[in-house]
Design a protein around this motif. Structure first.
Motif, PDB file in Angstrom:
ATOM      1  N   LEU A  91       0.814  -1.208   0.000  1.00 28.67           N
ATOM      2  CA  LEU A  91       0.000   0.000   0.000  1.00 28.67           C
ATOM      3  C   LEU A  91       0.854   1.268   0.000  1.00 28.67           C
ATOM      4  O   LEU A  91       0.310   2.376   0.080  1.00 28.67           O
ATOM      5  CB  LEU A  91      -0.928   0.018   1.212  1.00 28.67           C
ATOM      6  N   ALA A  92       2.159   1.128  -0.087  1.00 35.72           N
ATOM      7  CA  ALA A  92       3.052   2.290  -0.065  1.00 35.72           C
ATOM      8  C   ALA A  92       2.649   3.290  -1.141  1.00 35.72           C
ATOM      9  O   ALA A  92       2.347   2.918  -2.274  1.00 35.72           O
ATOM     10  CB  ALA A  92       4.496   1.847  -0.270  1.00 35.72           C
ATOM     11  N   GLY A  93       2.653   4.559  -0.768  1.00 33.09           N
ATOM     12  CA  GLY A  93       2.281   5.612  -1.707  1.00 33.09           C
ATOM     13  C   GLY A  93       0.837   6.037  -1.602  1.00 33.09           C
ATOM     14  O   GLY A  93       0.402   6.958  -2.293  1.00 33.09           O
ATOM     15  N   MET A  94       0.070   5.382  -0.730  1.00 31.83           N
ATOM     16  CA  MET A  94      -1.338   5.759  -0.624  1.00 31.83           C
ATOM     17  C   MET A  94      -1.468   7.095   0.108  1.00 31.83           C
ATOM     18  O   MET A  94      -0.599   7.513   0.881  1.00 31.83           O
ATOM     19  CB  MET A  94      -2.137   4.685   0.114  1.00 31.83           C
ATOM     20  N   GLY A  95      -2.580   7.754  -0.142  1.00 31.59           N
ATOM     21  CA  GLY A  95      -2.848   9.031   0.512  1.00 31.59           C
ATOM     22  C   GLY A  95      -4.294   9.417   0.316  1.00 31.59           C
ATOM     23  O   GLY A  95      -5.063   8.723  -0.369  1.00 31.59           O
ATOM     24  N   THR A  96      -4.670  10.523   0.918  1.00 31.46           N
ATOM     25  CA  THR A  96      -6.050  10.988   0.779  1.00 31.46           C
ATOM     26  C   THR A  96      -6.123  12.482   1.041  1.00 31.46           C
ATOM     27  O   THR A  96      -5.314  13.036   1.790  1.00 31.46           O
ATOM     28  CB  THR A  96      -6.989  10.248   1.759  1.00 31.46           C
ATOM     29  N   THR A  97      -7.053  13.137   0.397  1.00 33.51           N
ATOM     30  CA  THR A  97      -7.396  14.500   0.767  1.00 33.51           C
ATOM     31  C   THR A  97      -8.313  14.435   1.975  1.00 33.51           C
ATOM     32  O   THR A  97      -8.956  13.417   2.228  1.00 33.51           O
ATOM     33  CB  THR A  97      -8.123  15.226  -0.375  1.00 33.51           C
ATOM     34  N   VAL A  98      -8.398  15.513   2.712  1.00 34.30           N
ATOM     35  CA  VAL A  98      -9.357  15.618   3.813  1.00 34.30           C
ATOM     36  C   VAL A  98      -9.896  17.045   3.838  1.00 34.30           C
ATOM     37  O   VAL A  98      -9.121  18.006   3.922  1.00 34.30           O
ATOM     38  CB  VAL A  98      -8.729  15.288   5.182  1.00 34.30           C
ATOM     39  N   SER A  99     -11.207  17.161   3.742  1.00 34.07           N
ATOM     40  CA  SER A  99     -11.866  18.450   3.944  1.00 34.07           C
ATOM     41  C   SER A  99     -12.944  18.214   4.994  1.00 34.07           C
ATOM     42  O   SER A  99     -13.916  17.493   4.744  1.00 34.07           O
ATOM     43  CB  SER A  99     -12.480  18.968   2.642  1.00 34.07           C
ATOM     44  N   ALA A 100     -12.732  18.774   6.185  1.00 33.89           N
ATOM     45  CA  ALA A 100     -13.591  18.480   7.323  1.00 33.89           C
ATOM     46  C   ALA A 100     -14.191  19.757   7.892  1.00 33.89           C
ATOM     47  O   ALA A 100     -13.568  20.825   7.886  1.00 33.89           O
ATOM     48  CB  ALA A 100     -12.796  17.743   8.407  1.00 33.89           C
ATOM     49  N   LEU A 101     -15.409  19.608   8.417  1.00 33.95           N
ATOM     50  CA  LEU A 101     -16.154  20.737   8.970  1.00 33.95           C
ATOM     51  C   LEU A 101     -16.789  20.285  10.282  1.00 33.95           C
ATOM     52  O   LEU A 101     -17.471  19.261  10.332  1.00 33.95           O
ATOM     53  CB  LEU A 101     -17.230  21.161   7.969  1.00 33.95           C
ATOM     54  N   VAL A 102     -16.532  21.035  11.357  1.00 37.77           N
ATOM     55  CA  VAL A 102     -17.171  20.771  12.652  1.00 37.77           C
ATOM     56  C   VAL A 102     -17.990  21.999  13.028  1.00 37.77           C
ATOM     57  O   VAL A 102     -17.470  23.123  13.030  1.00 37.77           O
ATOM     58  CB  VAL A 102     -16.131  20.468  13.747  1.00 37.77           C
ATOM     59  N   MET A 103     -19.264  21.790  13.318  1.00 36.00           N
ATOM     60  CA  MET A 103     -20.126  22.885  13.733  1.00 36.00           C
ATOM     61  C   MET A 103     -20.064  23.045  15.252  1.00 36.00           C
ATOM     62  O   MET A 103     -20.310  22.093  15.992  1.00 36.00           O
ATOM     63  CB  MET A 103     -21.567  22.618  13.303  1.00 36.00           C
ATOM     64  N   VAL A 104     -19.715  24.263  15.690  1.00 39.66           N
ATOM     65  CA  VAL A 104     -19.650  24.578  17.117  1.00 39.66           C
ATOM     66  C   VAL A 104     -20.402  25.888  17.343  1.00 39.66           C
ATOM     67  O   VAL A 104     -19.941  26.954  16.916  1.00 39.66           O
ATOM     68  CB  VAL A 104     -18.194  24.717  17.607  1.00 39.66           C
ATOM     69  N   ASP A 105     -21.558  25.790  17.979  1.00 36.44           N
ATOM     70  CA  ASP A 105     -22.408  26.965  18.202  1.00 36.44           C
ATOM     71  C   ASP A 105     -22.652  27.667  16.860  1.00 36.44           C
ATOM     72  O   ASP A 105     -23.140  27.055  15.929  1.00 36.44           O
ATOM     73  CB  ASP A 105     -21.771  27.901  19.241  1.00 36.44           C
ATOM     74  N   ASP A 106     -22.287  28.930  16.764  1.00 37.90           N
ATOM     75  CA  ASP A 106     -22.516  29.686  15.519  1.00 37.90           C
ATOM     76  C   ASP A 106     -21.256  29.784  14.671  1.00 37.90           C
ATOM     77  O   ASP A 106     -21.053  30.768  13.951  1.00 37.90           O
ATOM     78  CB  ASP A 106     -23.025  31.100  15.855  1.00 37.90           C
TER      79      ASP A 106
END
Length: 412
Positions: free
Chosen positions: A92-107
């Motif tokens: 699996l060498a060379g594997m990778g991934t993008t990550v775009s994450a969103l956490v909602m906290v109050d406003d």
């Protein structure tokens, strides 16, 4: 507090790929898109591991900064997990991934991003790209060397300059906090959507007021209609609004929804936080990037392509000018095969050319002065000659002149 709103996550293999290496997550407070890469299995595993590591963040946070720190730490943990997984499965060498994450906290929306998946905000009938692509072509755009439209079709548009991979235990993330408000609509997507559906069409779909599920289906259909050459993953998050609230069960789509099929080692104990001033990777490269010589090769290739475009334009302009000049020359040569009878100041003249001029350029000149005085002609004949009489040839023009000389009239 628990986020108040509605959301959806969908993922599709697309029309070209054999498998889906994307993963998506829509929970109570956490929303993520991860686009895996690294071969048939590697991309699946990488995006799956990223989602699995981030799932634990799907709970209310005391403050946005707390959530931002937790996001950064969880993504760094995912990087270590990718490295450890490759130790177990070297294929699996060379594997990778993008990550775009969103956490909602109050406003507030707390965002973490690496790679070329995107987060958009639709507010007040306008769609805004919130994240910046970590790609080679984005660097060219930022430096003014190509336009955003050229970047959409650049042959190197898929070359990532940053990615969550198995080579860097301390990835360089973009993290920030933004205020959000009721009525906001957030879109997280892999490049399988934004790479084929332009922002104008995306904004139109987001503004139709449909529920998140129907909106996501609309966007997916547009991607499929455009050929969908890559996996397509879409997460839509509405803040407040009239649509049903979160049901309590997270939606996991794509690779992360399937068993991983690998015994992943536990995270190594004692790994310093990436925010720690004495972190282990402080002197290592801060993000995944092609080798320097490869990057220089890409830059030189782009320079050659730019030079080629300039040369192509120059050759095209010269060719058009040559063709235009040839057409003008050919047209002028044709005019010199035509004759007509007209008048100068006081006599009848045979002219070579045609009666029209192009601006100040005359397309005719006197060929023979017949010696016939205009005063010797009748009023009608004089007016007719001054208005010019077309001839089929030089001989025909001379015939007309002989007729005028013999009768003083113009005989048809």
């Amino acid at each position: 507090m628990v986020f108040q709103g509605s959301s959806v996550a969908i993922s599709h293999t697309g029309k070209v790929r054999a498998n889906n290496q994307d993963s998506g997550y829509a929970g109570a407070n956490l929303f993520v898109v991860a686009d895996g890469m690294g071969g048939h299995a590697g991309g699946d595993v990488a995006s799956h591991l990223a989602i699995s590591r981030l799932e634990s963040l799907d709970h209310p946070f005391g403050s946005p900064p707390e959530a931002e720190r937790a996001l950064a730490d969880a993504i760094a943990d995912a990087a270590v997990e990718l490295i450890d997984t490759v130790h177990v499965k070297p294929e699996l060498a060379g594997m990778g991934t993008t990550v775009s994450a969103l956490v909602m906290v109050d406003d507030y929306a707390v965002i973490a991003h690496i790679g070329d998946s995107r987060i958009y905000l639709y507010r007040d009938d306008a769609l805004t790209q919130i994240t910046t692509d970590h790609t080679f072509v984005q660097r060219l755009v930022d430096s003014g060397r190509i336009t955003p439209e050229e970047a959409r079709y650049h042959p190197r548009r898929s070359v990532l300059m940053r990615v969550l991979g198995d080579m860097d235990a301390d990835p360089e993330l973009d993290t920030f906090i933004m205020p959000t408000q009721p009525g906001d609509r957030w879109l997280l997507c892999s490049d399988g959507l934004c790479g084929v559906v332009d922002d104008a069409h995306t904004a139109k779909a987001m503004g139709l007021g449909m529920a998140p599920g129907r909106t996501a289906d609309n966007l997916l259909k547009q991607a499929l209609d455009a050929g969908a050459p890559d996996n397509v993953t879409i997460v839509i998050v509405d803040v407040g609004g009239q649509h049903p609230l979160f049901s309590g069960t997270p939606t996991i789509v794509g690779s992360a929804s399937n068993p991983i099929g690998i015994d992943v080692p536990a995270a190594r104990p004692g790994r310093p936080s990436w925010l720690h001033p004495n972190r282990q990777a402080a002197n290592e490269p801060s993000h995944f990037e092609p080798a320097a010589e490869f990057l220089e090769e890409l830059i030189e290739e782009d320079r050659r392509r730019a030079r080629g475009r300039r040369i192509g334009w120059a050759v095209g302009v010269v060719l058009v000018l040559v063709l235009l000049a040839a057409a003008i020359f050919g047209g002028y040569q044709w005019t010199q095969t035509r004759f007509y009878v007209g008048a100068d100041e006081d006599s009848v003249v045979i002219f070579r050319g045609i009666q029209q001029n192009i601006g100040p350029i005359a397309l005719s000149q006197p060929h023979e002065d017949t010696g016939i005085e205009l005063d010797s002609l009748s009023e009608f004949a004089r007016t007719t000659v001054e208005s010019t009489i077309s001839a089929e040839s030089l001989d025909d023009a001379r015939r007309i002149v002989d007729s005028i000389a013999a009768t003083g009239e113009v005989i048809p």
